[in-house]
Design a protein around this motif. Structure first.
Motif, PDB file in Angstrom:
ATOM      1  N   GLN A  55     -30.388 -37.970 112.943  1.00  0.00           N
ATOM      2  CA  GLN A  55     -30.982 -37.034 111.036  1.00  0.00           C
ATOM      3  C   GLN A  55     -30.278 -35.565 110.908  1.00  0.00           C
ATOM      4  O   GLN A  55     -30.000 -35.676 110.518  1.00  0.00           O
ATOM      5  CB  GLN A  55     -32.605 -36.717 111.590  1.00  0.00           C
ATOM      6  CG  GLN A  55     -33.287 -37.025 110.017  1.00  0.00           C
ATOM      7  CD  GLN A  55     -34.861 -36.742 110.830  1.00  0.00           C
ATOM      8  OE1 GLN A  55     -34.804 -36.576 111.894  1.00  0.00           O
ATOM      9  NE2 GLN A  55     -35.464 -36.862 109.333  1.00  0.00           N
ATOM     10  N   LEU A  59     -28.529 -35.306 107.626  1.00  0.00           N
ATOM     11  CA  LEU A  59     -28.304 -34.630 106.668  1.00  0.00           C
ATOM     12  C   LEU A  59     -27.570 -32.984 106.229  1.00  0.00           C
ATOM     13  O   LEU A  59     -26.910 -33.366 105.237  1.00  0.00           O
ATOM     14  CB  LEU A  59     -29.318 -33.685 106.709  1.00  0.00           C
ATOM     15  CG  LEU A  59     -30.709 -34.369 106.925  1.00  0.00           C
ATOM     16  CD1 LEU A  59     -32.150 -33.786 107.278  1.00  0.00           C
ATOM     17  CD2 LEU A  59     -31.333 -34.534 105.232  1.00  0.00           C
ATOM     18  N   ASP A  73     -31.157 -36.125 101.220  1.00  0.00           N
ATOM     19  CA  ASP A  73     -32.616 -36.459 101.641  1.00  0.00           C
ATOM     20  C   ASP A  73     -33.099 -37.862 101.118  1.00  0.00           C
ATOM     21  O   ASP A  73     -32.198 -38.765 101.975  1.00  0.00           O
ATOM     22  CB  ASP A  73     -33.456 -35.510 100.760  1.00  0.00           C
ATOM     23  CG  ASP A  73     -35.124 -36.380 101.722  1.00  0.00           C
ATOM     24  OD1 ASP A  73     -35.186 -36.544 103.016  1.00  0.00           O
ATOM     25  OD2 ASP A  73     -36.255 -36.402 101.047  1.00  0.00           O
ATOM     26  N   GLU A  74     -32.306 -38.146  99.994  1.00  0.00           N
ATOM     27  CA  GLU A  74     -32.137 -39.829  99.985  1.00  0.00           C
ATOM     28  C   GLU A  74     -31.134 -40.097 100.492  1.00  0.00           C
ATOM     29  O   GLU A  74     -31.418 -41.468 100.838  1.00  0.00           O
ATOM     30  CB  GLU A  74     -31.993 -39.981  98.110  1.00  0.00           C
ATOM     31  CG  GLU A  74     -33.452 -39.694  97.663  1.00  0.00           C
ATOM     32  CD  GLU A  74     -34.756 -40.709  97.289  1.00  0.00           C
ATOM     33  OE1 GLU A  74     -34.587 -41.310  98.185  1.00  0.00           O
ATOM     34  OE2 GLU A  74     -35.752 -39.694  97.275  1.00  0.00           O
ATOM     35  N   GLN A  77     -32.290 -41.342 103.609  1.00  0.00           N
ATOM     36  CA  GLN A  77     -33.328 -42.039 103.665  1.00  0.00           C
ATOM     37  C   GLN A  77     -32.659 -43.674 103.777  1.00  0.00           C
ATOM     38  O   GLN A  77     -32.969 -44.510 104.755  1.00  0.00           O
ATOM     39  CB  GLN A  77     -34.239 -42.081 103.261  1.00  0.00           C
ATOM     40  CG  GLN A  77     -34.986 -41.381 103.364  1.00  0.00           C
ATOM     41  CD  GLN A  77     -36.181 -41.235 102.460  1.00  0.00           C
ATOM     42  OE1 GLN A  77     -36.685 -41.729 102.292  1.00  0.00           O
ATOM     43  NE2 GLN A  77     -36.710 -39.547 102.132  1.00  0.00           N
TER      44      GLN A  77
ATOM     45  N   PHE B  72     -33.343 -27.967 105.753  1.00  0.00           N
ATOM     46  CA  PHE B  72     -34.241 -29.430 105.726  1.00  0.00           C
ATOM     47  C   PHE B  72     -34.374 -28.647 107.639  1.00  0.00           C
ATOM     48  O   PHE B  72     -34.601 -28.878 108.181  1.00  0.00           O
ATOM     49  CB  PHE B  72     -33.425 -30.601 105.810  1.00  0.00           C
ATOM     50  CG  PHE B  72     -32.847 -30.653 104.892  1.00  0.00           C
ATOM     51  CD1 PHE B  72     -33.307 -31.801 104.046  1.00  0.00           C
ATOM     52  CD2 PHE B  72     -31.571 -30.606 104.743  1.00  0.00           C
ATOM     53  CE1 PHE B  72     -33.140 -32.513 103.171  1.00  0.00           C
ATOM     54  CE2 PHE B  72     -30.888 -30.784 103.424  1.00  0.00           C
ATOM     55  CZ  PHE B  72     -31.949 -32.084 103.116  1.00  0.00           C
ATOM     56  N   MET B  76     -39.973 -31.038 108.032  1.00  0.00           N
ATOM     57  CA  MET B  76     -39.421 -31.426 106.523  1.00  0.00           C
ATOM     58  C   MET B  76     -38.707 -33.039 107.120  1.00  0.00           C
ATOM     59  O   MET B  76     -38.503 -34.023 106.813  1.00  0.00           O
ATOM     60  CB  MET B  76     -38.569 -31.337 105.836  1.00  0.00           C
ATOM     61  CG  MET B  76     -38.720 -30.109 104.596  1.00  0.00           C
ATOM     62  SD  MET B  76     -37.493 -29.374 103.562  1.00  0.00           S
ATOM     63  CE  MET B  76     -37.114 -30.418 102.489  1.00  0.00           C
ATOM     64  N   GLN B  80     -39.456 -36.886 106.788  1.00  0.00           N
ATOM     65  CA  GLN B  80     -38.392 -37.913 106.099  1.00  0.00           C
ATOM     66  C   GLN B  80     -38.306 -38.915 107.412  1.00  0.00           C
ATOM     67  O   GLN B  80     -38.309 -40.221 106.881  1.00  0.00           O
ATOM     68  CB  GLN B  80     -36.960 -36.976 106.001  1.00  0.00           C
ATOM     69  CG  GLN B  80     -35.908 -38.105 105.465  1.00  0.00           C
ATOM     70  CD  GLN B  80     -34.374 -37.415 105.736  1.00  0.00           C
ATOM     71  OE1 GLN B  80     -33.920 -37.309 107.171  1.00  0.00           O
ATOM     72  NE2 GLN B  80     -33.676 -37.471 105.080  1.00  0.00           N
ATOM     73  N   ARG B  81     -38.578 -38.448 108.756  1.00  0.00           N
ATOM     74  CA  ARG B  81     -38.844 -39.225 109.620  1.00  0.00           C
ATOM     75  C   ARG B  81     -39.843 -40.875 109.055  1.00  0.00           C
ATOM     76  O   ARG B  81     -39.898 -41.455 109.255  1.00  0.00           O
ATOM     77  CB  ARG B  81     -38.618 -38.827 110.788  1.00  0.00           C
ATOM     78  CG  ARG B  81     -38.367 -39.873 112.258  1.00  0.00           C
ATOM     79  CD  ARG B  81     -38.035 -39.003 113.242  1.00  0.00           C
ATOM     80  NE  ARG B  81     -39.603 -38.230 113.349  1.00  0.00           N
ATOM     81  CZ  ARG B  81     -38.652 -37.396 113.807  1.00  0.00           C
ATOM     82  NH1 ARG B  81     -37.575 -37.100 113.180  1.00  0.00           N
ATOM     83  NH2 ARG B  81     -39.811 -35.894 113.730  1.00  0.00           N
ATOM     84  N   ARG B  83     -41.414 -41.464 106.369  1.00  0.00           N
ATOM     85  CA  ARG B  83     -40.497 -41.973 104.969  1.00  0.00           C
ATOM     86  C   ARG B  83     -40.182 -43.209 105.073  1.00  0.00           C
ATOM     87  O   ARG B  83     -40.392 -44.082 104.324  1.00  0.00           O
ATOM     88  CB  ARG B  83     -40.058 -41.198 103.381  1.00  0.00           C
ATOM     89  CG  ARG B  83     -41.408 -40.193 102.991  1.00  0.00           C
ATOM     90  CD  ARG B  83     -40.999 -39.945 101.998  1.00  0.00           C
ATOM     91  NE  ARG B  83     -39.188 -38.945 102.298  1.00  0.00           N
ATOM     92  CZ  ARG B  83     -39.209 -37.647 102.620  1.00  0.00           C
ATOM     93  NH1 ARG B  83     -40.541 -36.995 102.239  1.00  0.00           N
ATOM     94  NH2 ARG B  83     -38.556 -36.817 102.584  1.00  0.00           N
ATOM     95  N   ILE B  84     -38.480 -42.780 106.727  1.00  0.00           N
ATOM     96  CA  ILE B  84     -37.632 -44.237 106.608  1.00  0.00           C
ATOM     97  C   ILE B  84     -38.559 -44.905 107.111  1.00  0.00           C
ATOM     98  O   ILE B  84     -38.220 -46.226 107.075  1.00  0.00           O
ATOM     99  CB  ILE B  84     -36.918 -43.237 107.478  1.00  0.00           C
ATOM    100  CG1 ILE B  84     -35.896 -42.315 106.920  1.00  0.00           C
ATOM    101  CG2 ILE B  84     -36.085 -44.532 108.343  1.00  0.00           C
ATOM    102  CD1 ILE B  84     -35.210 -41.704 107.317  1.00  0.00           C
TER     103      ILE B  84
END
Lengths: 216, 214
Positions: A55, A59, A73-74, A77, B72, B76, B80-81, B83-84
């Protein structure tokens, strides 16, 4: 400095060994096996570990390429979701990092295209806002001596210079320097030929070199 | 006599600091780069400049990484994890599509092909029965139609002592004009219809009219 070439050789051999079985590659192979076995829920749980592993690196690449935190971020994802959905297509004989980087770069490109489409209709001072963000944050972190402030200010100038590189040069430079990818890996990830990668990289470095070394 | 030393240019040294020092592959390990690195290793001035550039390259990498890591943080990353994984949990589930503008609401009764067939048959049967019944009524003589005997005699009304609306029935239809008028007069003269007597006083009775005529 006589030891420099030896150090280069050591890093090269170490990297070659890593490319075969990185922790990410091992984890990805395990997740793929779970997906193929129909245990999708278990695979999804394991995928959380893979996300945690990659991750931050993802990023960093996405942010320096897109120069926008929300877009980065998007994009990250989207890349992870796409990786899981296409996990059955992952080939264990190639490094997972390279496969993932390619998907990530494509996700970033999608974001970039989307942004360009938006900017065609709506004029947003995106560059100004984002370029200032690291400076603001750096200044707000902690009180420091005058020398440290000068050094920090200088590095913020370098970061701005990186941010103002053309898209392709910035992508190649970020992958090469920040993510330590080889020209061959960058070529795989971006679809450019290795020669084009080298050209973009050297042009980027030439633009940055005025702020490095001699101005220290 | 000593020959003039040809030092490497800044572009070349910078490229070496960023690329050659990076992990090598086919691009970085060219003979030209190796030759340049050999010169750097043997030249104090180039070596010093190269060391400075390498330090800067490393520092730039750290600065770039730090700039992202400040944006980040761990919270955060966790978000994010989550949300994924949430997105992955919903993959494959049919999305609910809201129609805009909404369609006009249709009949809520489920209509299947079987029930639709039965509805058609019932409608056709009803039409045929209605036509046949209509034709039968048309061809039957009028006198043979059985009439309901819902007539109420005047006497019965008088006996009940209540004002009653006498239904118009087939009995009245069969009466002659004289008989009908006499029935009306008798009804008016009944005890329980005083409100009509005032009107009746202004009106010649049927007996007077027909009696004179005769």
């Amino acid at each position: 400095m006589s030891g420099q070439p030896i150090e280069v050789a050591q890093r090269t051999s170490a990297r070659t060994g890593d490319a075969i079985a990185t922790p990410a590659s091992v984890l990805a192979a395990e997740i793929k096996a779970l997906v193929l076995a129909g245990e999708r829920d278990v695979a999804r749980d394991r995928f959380g570990s893979l996300v945690a592993l990659l991750q931050r690196r993802a990023l960093r690449i996405a942010y320096h390429y897109l120069r926008d935190a929300a877009d980065a971020d998007e994009a990250v994802q989207d890349a992870f979701v796409k990786v899981f959905l296409h996990m059955e297509q992952y080939r264990e004989d190639m490094a997972f990092d390279a496969w993932f980087t390619r998907i990530l770069v494509n996700a970033c490109l999608d974001r970039l295209k989307s942004r360009h489409r938006q900017q065609r209709w709506i004029s947003t001072p995106l560059d100004d806002v984002n370029d200032e963000r690291p400076v603001e944050q750096a200044a707000a972190t902690a009180p420091s001596t005058e020398h440290e402030l000068l050094v920090r200010e200088r590095w913020q100038q370098v970061l701005k210079a990186v941010a103002t590189l053309p898209d392709r040069q910035r992508l190649v430079f970020t992958l090469s320097h920040l993510d330590e990818r080889t020209a061959g890996e960058i070529s795989e990830a971006t679809g450019m030929s290795p020669a084009t990668v080298r050209v973009h990289l050297f042009r980027a470095i030439r633009k940055l070199r005025g702020m490095l070394g001699d101005h220290r | 006599m000593t020959g003039r030393v040809q030092h490497l240019g800044t572009d070349r040294l910078t490229a070496l600091a960023f690329v050659v020092r990076a992990p090598q592959d086919d691009s970085a390990g060219s003979a030209e780069d190796q030759l340049a690195m050999t010169h750097v290793a043997g030249c104090d001035e180039c070596s010093a400049r190269f060391a400075t550039l390498v330090t800067d390259a490393d520092a730039l990498r750290d600065v770039m990484a730090a700039a992202t890591d400040e944006l980040f943080d761990d919270a955060m990353l966790d978000a994010q994890r989550t949300r994924i994984l949430d997105r992955l949990a919903h993959v494959g589930q049919a999305a609910r599509v809201l129609v805009f503008p909404p369609r006009p609401r249709e009949a809520t009764m489920p209509v299947t092909s079987g029930s639709r067939r039965w509805i058609s048959v019932a409608a056709a049967a009803g039409l045929i029965i209605g036509l046949v019944a209509g034709q039968m009524l048309h061809f039957l003589p009028a006198g043979t139609v059985p009439l309901r005997d819902d007539s109420v005699s005047i006497q019965a009304v008088e006996r009940s002592g209540r004002p009653t609306i006498v239904p118009a029935s087939a009995t009245f239809l069969n009466l002659s004009d004289d008989e009908l008028m006499e029935e009306v007069e008798r009804a008016i003269e009944a005890r329980r219809a005083p409100s009509l007597r005032a009107i009746d006083a202004f009106t010649p009775t049927a007996t007077d009219l027909f009696g004179r005529g005769r």
